[in-house]
Every structure is written in structure tokens, then in C-alpha cells.
Design an enzyme around this catalytic site. Sequence first.
Site, mmCIF file in Angstrom:
data_model
loop_
_atom_site.group_PDB
_atom_site.id
_atom_site.type_symbol
_atom_site.label_atom_id
_atom_site.label_comp_id
_atom_site.label_asym_id
_atom_site.label_seq_id
_atom_site.Cartn_x
_atom_site.Cartn_y
_atom_site.Cartn_z
ATOM 1 N N HIS A 75 0.849 -1.196 0.000
ATOM 2 C CA HIS A 75 0.000 0.000 0.000
ATOM 3 C C HIS A 75 0.877 1.235 0.000
ATOM 4 O O HIS A 75 1.993 1.220 0.511
ATOM 5 C CB HIS A 75 -0.997 0.010 1.171
ATOM 6 N N ASP A 77 -0.044 4.530 1.035
ATOM 7 C CA ASP A 77 -0.229 5.590 2.034
ATOM 8 C C ASP A 77 0.601 5.304 3.278
ATOM 9 O O ASP A 77 1.023 4.185 3.517
ATOM 10 C CB ASP A 77 -1.703 5.773 2.390
ATOM 11 N N ASP A 114 6.354 1.734 6.556
ATOM 12 C CA ASP A 114 5.175 0.872 6.477
ATOM 13 C C ASP A 114 4.200 1.592 5.551
ATOM 14 O O ASP A 114 3.529 2.529 5.949
ATOM 15 C CB ASP A 114 4.535 0.668 7.847
ATOM 16 N N GLU A 144 -4.745 2.213 3.091
ATOM 17 C CA GLU A 144 -4.677 1.058 3.992
ATOM 18 C C GLU A 144 -4.650 1.511 5.441
ATOM 19 O O GLU A 144 -5.237 0.871 6.302
ATOM 20 C CB GLU A 144 -3.434 0.215 3.671
ATOM 21 N N GLU A 145 -3.995 2.623 5.703
ATOM 22 C CA GLU A 145 -3.810 3.077 7.080
ATOM 23 C C GLU A 145 -5.079 3.649 7.710
ATOM 24 O O GLU A 145 -5.197 3.674 8.926
ATOM 25 C CB GLU A 145 -2.694 4.135 7.146
#
Length: 155
Positions: A75, A77, A114, A144-145
Amino acid sequence: MKTILDHTKLHQKYFEEMTQIPHGSYHEEAISNYLVAFAKAQGLRYIQDDMFNVIIYKEASSGYEDHEPLVLQAHMDMVCEKNKDTDHNFVTDPIKLRVEYDMIYATGTTLGADNGIAVAMGMAVLASNNLEHPAIEVLITTDEEAGMSGAMAFD
């Protein structure tokens, strides 16, 4: 045969470039466009959807055409957190990097590793011309976050 681990410098380059493009949740258009520009520069087929999810395709190397495709997923973001005494706007400001020994850190903010490092590793695999591989699809989703809306909207 070279391995993915031989591409350390290349994925570090892509990761560093990504830290210079703000890409918090709900603000992924610029990083998505960066990934599209990368695909174009590599001569790779890609799809960018309305949510700014990106899929980049690489054909199988010779002798691997009949193997099942390999999908790498990440991902784009990042978590946007900063120290109380840090003046940083995650919508407009790049991450300020520093290197201590062999480690990369952000100054006063989160780093974005991440899942930025997975995106960078996928890019390094796609850019490599000396890996033997089946067809590769690198799927990079948004948000995703903060809620998984990119993955949920993905067709």
C-alpha cells in the site's frame, strides 16, 4: 542468477524518492502518479483506477512464460505522525531523512516505511533486467492506514 536481495541500493533509491512525495491516507494522488511515471519509464503496462490504486505488469522472462503469475502487494499511504515540537505539514512537506550508521530515520515525523519499503522493493523487482521470473503483477493500493477503501474499491 541474481536474487532480489542484490537490488538493495535500487529499492533504497525508490524509497528515498517516495519520501519526498507527501502520501498520507486520502492524499495519494501524487505518489500514485509517481508510480505511473515509473511504469511508463520502464515501458511496463499499468492500470491506475479512480481511487489511485495502481497495478504494474511485467512479462515473464524467457522460459517462465507458462508459470503462474506472481503478485506482489503493498500500500502507498503512510501513517502521518509528528513530534509535538515539529513543524511539518504531511499534505505538502517531504519527509526529512537522516542516516545514522546504516539506518534511515525521519526527523521529527514518521518515516513511511510501512509500507513504503514494500512499494520500493516491488519497484526494484520491476526495474530489474536480470531476474528470472514468471509474469509479475505489482498491486499497490491506497488508504490502507485509514480504512482500506482502496483495497475495498479495487476491482
